[in-house]
Design a protein around this motif. Structure first.
Motif, PDB file in Angstrom:
ATOM      1  N   VAL A   1      45.453  45.836 -27.768  1.00  0.00           N
ATOM      2  CA  VAL A   1      45.488  47.250 -28.167  1.00  0.00           C
ATOM      3  C   VAL A   1      44.609  47.414 -29.408  1.00  0.00           C
ATOM      4  N   ASP A   2      43.411  47.919 -29.197  1.00  0.00           N
ATOM      5  CA  ASP A   2      42.439  48.012 -30.288  1.00  0.00           C
ATOM      6  C   ASP A   2      42.892  48.932 -31.414  1.00  0.00           C
ATOM      7  N   SER A   3      43.673  49.943 -31.098  1.00  0.00           N
ATOM      8  CA  SER A   3      44.016  50.949 -32.109  1.00  0.00           C
ATOM      9  C   SER A   3      44.815  50.380 -33.268  1.00  0.00           C
ATOM     10  N   ILE A   4      45.522  49.267 -33.075  1.00  0.00           N
ATOM     11  CA  ILE A   4      46.299  48.688 -34.170  1.00  0.00           C
ATOM     12  C   ILE A   4      45.562  47.548 -34.860  1.00  0.00           C
ATOM     13  N   ASN A   5      44.329  47.261 -34.390  1.00  0.00           N
ATOM     14  CA  ASN A   5      43.603  46.116 -34.920  1.00  0.00           C
ATOM     15  C   ASN A   5      42.217  46.429 -35.475  1.00  0.00           C
ATOM     16  N   LEU A   6      41.586  47.477 -34.970  1.00  0.00           N
ATOM     17  CA  LEU A   6      40.188  47.718 -35.305  1.00  0.00           C
ATOM     18  C   LEU A   6      39.960  49.139 -35.808  1.00  0.00           C
ATOM     19  N   LEU A   7      39.108  49.265 -36.809  1.00  0.00           N
ATOM     20  CA  LEU A   7      38.656  50.573 -37.253  1.00  0.00           C
ATOM     21  C   LEU A   7      37.727  51.177 -36.198  1.00  0.00           C
TER      22      LEU A   7
ATOM     23  N   GLN B   1      34.384  49.612 -36.029  1.00  0.00           N
ATOM     24  CA  GLN B   1      34.429  48.277 -35.430  1.00  0.00           C
ATOM     25  C   GLN B   1      34.535  48.352 -33.912  1.00  0.00           C
ATOM     26  N   ARG B   2      35.316  49.305 -33.417  1.00  0.00           N
ATOM     27  CA  ARG B   2      35.441  49.474 -31.976  1.00  0.00           C
ATOM     28  C   ARG B   2      34.107  49.906 -31.367  1.00  0.00           C
ATOM     29  N   ASP B   3      33.390  50.797 -32.051  1.00  0.00           N
ATOM     30  CA  ASP B   3      32.075  51.214 -31.578  1.00  0.00           C
ATOM     31  C   ASP B   3      31.103  50.034 -31.571  1.00  0.00           C
ATOM     32  N   LEU B   4      31.179  49.206 -32.595  1.00  0.00           N
ATOM     33  CA  LEU B   4      30.318  48.028 -32.683  1.00  0.00           C
ATOM     34  C   LEU B   4      30.558  47.089 -31.501  1.00  0.00           C
ATOM     35  N   LEU B   5      31.816  46.790 -31.228  1.00  0.00           N
ATOM     36  CA  LEU B   5      32.141  45.859 -30.151  1.00  0.00           C
ATOM     37  C   LEU B   5      31.797  46.435 -28.783  1.00  0.00           C
ATOM     38  N   ALA B   6      31.901  47.746 -28.638  1.00  0.00           N
ATOM     39  CA  ALA B   6      31.591  48.379 -27.351  1.00  0.00           C
ATOM     40  C   ALA B   6      30.128  48.198 -26.967  1.00  0.00           C
ATOM     41  N   ASP B   7      29.261  47.966 -27.944  1.00  0.00           N
ATOM     42  CA  ASP B   7      27.830  47.808 -27.673  1.00  0.00           C
ATOM     43  C   ASP B   7      27.418  46.353 -27.477  1.00  0.00           C
ATOM     44  N   ILE B   8      28.398  45.411 -27.522  1.00  0.00           N
ATOM     45  CA  ILE B   8      28.077  43.986 -27.350  1.00  0.00           C
ATOM     46  C   ILE B   8      28.460  43.566 -25.934  1.00  0.00           C
ATOM     47  N   ASP B   9      27.467  43.183 -25.148  1.00  0.00           N
ATOM     48  CA  ASP B   9      27.710  42.823 -23.750  1.00  0.00           C
ATOM     49  C   ASP B   9      28.142  41.370 -23.584  1.00  0.00           C
ATOM     50  N   ASP B  10      27.674  40.501 -24.447  1.00  0.00           N
ATOM     51  CA  ASP B  10      27.990  39.080 -24.320  1.00  0.00           C
ATOM     52  C   ASP B  10      29.422  38.818 -24.781  1.00  0.00           C
TER      53      ASP B  10
ATOM     54  N   ALA C   1      46.289  43.876 -36.959  1.00  0.00           N
ATOM     55  CA  ALA C   1      45.343  43.456 -37.995  1.00  0.00           C
ATOM     56  C   ALA C   1      45.158  44.520 -39.065  1.00  0.00           C
ATOM     57  N   LEU C   2      45.412  45.792 -38.714  1.00  0.00           N
ATOM     58  CA  LEU C   2      45.270  46.878 -39.692  1.00  0.00           C
ATOM     59  C   LEU C   2      46.536  47.123 -40.494  1.00  0.00           C
ATOM     60  N   GLY C   3      47.561  46.299 -40.294  1.00  0.00           N
ATOM     61  CA  GLY C   3      48.816  46.483 -40.996  1.00  0.00           C
ATOM     62  C   GLY C   3      49.893  47.010 -40.070  1.00  0.00           C
ATOM     63  N   GLU C   4      50.980  47.487 -40.654  1.00  0.00           N
ATOM     64  CA  GLU C   4      52.094  47.982 -39.855  1.00  0.00           C
ATOM     65  C   GLU C   4      51.779  49.362 -39.296  1.00  0.00           C
ATOM     66  N   THR C   5      52.100  49.542 -38.012  1.00  0.00           N
ATOM     67  CA  THR C   5      51.846  50.802 -37.319  1.00  0.00           C
ATOM     68  C   THR C   5      53.142  51.303 -36.709  1.00  0.00           C
ATOM     69  N   THR C   6      53.363  52.604 -36.779  1.00  0.00           N
ATOM     70  CA  THR C   6      54.494  53.225 -36.101  1.00  0.00           C
ATOM     71  C   THR C   6      54.035  53.708 -34.734  1.00  0.00           C
TER      72      THR C   6
END
Length: 520
Positions: free
Chosen positions: A266-272, A275-284, A342-347
């Motif tokens: 679940v990217d929403s609790i781990n990545l800004l 960062q999500r946009d960055l990873l979306a552009d990496i194919d490897d 990774a981003l801390g505690e999330t509700t």
């Protein structure tokens, strides 16, 4: 764990821990969600099983035949004795990886797991394991591997070398050249940690540019020396990057599937967002995982890999996902909707998670499809259900569940192992998990709760009687007639009685749902 014979001359045995990710059933949901078939698991193998807690629990809690190896004779002797006492269907061998992997009496496996040991073994053992996986893991089979990784460990690597150097320098002073014992090793570990703290207190330039190191070093004194011994003071210590592990596993013929930590899905609790946009552009894939580790500063990876996976047709995938079985063994209202990523505690959002929990709140095994049908009236989709369930499993209250036939087969073996563990609780608090034939996994049951359960197994009916039994066990008091393990009555303190009442009100219903123990 590896062994004394390959320069893994650890003077202290490891902890009696349990690893849920070694349960093959845990790999089913990520596998199906990724669109691949989940194999029927008949034979599984754990490389470096430590005290064999996970291997014994998974063998007793399922219909899977488990095999394993550990080269530390103290570990393997304990594991095999536990298997013998409980008549657990586990084949646990002493020996080095090189010896075990050459055996000609092993079956092919649908699941192979190793937890942590990749970080503590030499390169030749890693090559041996890769070759073993290539030969013995069946097509469609799953590999679970966890290991220390960079960048999260990068800052602590010089500190580890500092402490390890202090530890080795003090060896001859404690032993006079003789083989050191565990007590002396523990003293040397504590001294090495104290030395590292002293260095940090001197405000070295390294700590100035890496300020998080000071806090991490100061926390080391709170850790179990057995954990520290294997994590910081083993001869071989290798926090590898994902790229390095991927390269080492190339000869094994496996492909990365997904993280075994459901929170990572679940990217929403781990990545800004950036960062999500960055990873979306990496194919490897390898570059993407390596970049992701940098984004979240990961220090430990838990990964599932798969060999020659069979892709499912879209309708097959949906049918298999909807048939996936789950259980919520605790009251719905008691489940916290907080989780740490990774981003801390999330509700977690009430609008999605409460309906999902309420759909599971009938005290029975259910399926993703049944939950989907129940919550669809609130506009919640199957994908939202899957994400919610993954995080609820990661948080603990929800468990994956086996098929009914598997549950029936596992009940007697799980009961035997749980009885042995509870009997051992009379004299030891080492084992803190029991086996559930419903989930095929270990369930945390603390020492005192095991004593309450043991009292119930012996016919005591009331919480106060359970508290009296536990008080006698904890005090080491025996019955007047000297009968083994029969405690003499003692007046329990108020806190222990309150714990027994809570055990009856909270633990017993959950244990009954999970088919653990025999409490009326």
């Amino acid at each position: 764990m590896t062994g004394l014979a390959h320069e893994y001359d650890n003077e202290i045995v490891y902890t009696h821990g349990y690893c849920d990710e070694l349960n093959p059933l845990r790999a089913r949901l990520p596998l199906l969600h990724a669109g691949f078939d989940y194999p029927v698991i008949r034979n599984a193998c754990e490389l470096g099983f430590g005290f064999g807690v996970s291997a014994n629990i998974h063998a007793a809690g399922s219909d899977v035949h488990w095999y394993g190896v550990d080269a530390d004779p103290r570990h393997s002797a304990f594991a095999q004795q536990l298997a013998d006492d409980a008549q657990t269907p586990a084949h646990l061998f002493p020996g080095r990886f090189a010896e075990f992997c050459r055996r000609d009496d092993l079956p092919d496996f649908e699941f192979i797991g190793l937890h942590g040991v990749w970080s503590w073994i030499p390169d030749e053992d890693r090559a041996t394991i890769a070759g073993f996986i290539n030969r013995k893991l069946k097509p469609g089979g799953v590999l679970y591997i966890s290991y220390n990784t960079q960048p999260g460990w990068a800052a602590m690597m010089p500190v580890r070398e500092l402490m390890h150097g202090h530890f080795m320098a003090s060896r001859s002073h404690h032993t006079g050249g003789n083989a050191p014992d565990e007590r002396h090793a523990t003293e040397r570990i504590k001294a090495a940690v104290a030395f590292a703290q002293k260095v940090m207190a001197a405000r070295p330039g390294y700590a100035h540019v890496n300020p998080s190191v000071i806090e991490r070093v100061n926390r080391l004194c709170e850790e179990n020396p057995r954990y520290l011994s294997h994590e910081y003071f083993a001869h071989n210590w290798y926090p590898a990057s994902f790229l390095q592990v991927a390269q080492a596993l190339e000869p094994a013929g496996v492909t990365y599937l997904a993280s075994a930590d459901y929170r990572d899905h679940v990217d929403s609790i781990n990545l800004l967002d950036a960062q999500r946009d960055l990873l979306a552009d990496i194919d490897d894939l390898t570059l993407s995982e390596t970049t992701r580790d940098l984004c979240i500063n990961r220090s430990f990876r838990r990964d599932y890999w798969i060999k020659q996976p069979r892709a499912l047709e879209p309708n097959e995938r949906l049918a298999a996902l909807r048939a996936h079985r789950l259980i919520l063994p605790v009251p719905e209202w008691a489940v916290s909707l907080k989780i740490r990523g990774a981003l801390g505690e999330t509700t977690l959002p009430e609008a999605v998670y409460r309906p999902v929990l309420q759909a599971m709140a009938d005290a029975r095994v259910t399926t993703l499809g049944a939950i989907e049908r129940e919550v669809s009236k609130a506009g919640i989709t199957l994908e939202q259900v899957i994400e919610a369930v993954k995080l609820l499993i990661a948080a603990g209250p929800v468990l994956n569940a086996q098929d009914e036939q598997q549950i029936q087969v596992a009940q007697s073996s799980a009961r035997r192992l749980n009885t042995v563990i509870c009997e051992r609780a009379y004299d030891s608090d080492a084992l803190q998990f029991l086996a559930s034939p419903v989930s095929g996994s270990g369930v945390a049951v603390p020492h005192v709760a095991q004593l309450f359960l043991l009292a119930a197994m012996r016919g005591f009916k009331e919480p106060r009687q359970w508290a009296e039994f536990a008080q006698s066990a904890l005090s080491g008091t025996q019955a007047n007639d000297g009968a083994a393990n029969m405690p003499a009555p003692l007046t329990p303190d108020h806190e222990l009685v309150e714990k027994a009442v809570r055990f009856a009100e909270v633990f017993v219903p959950a244990l009954k749902m999970l088919l653990i123990g025999e409490v009326d």
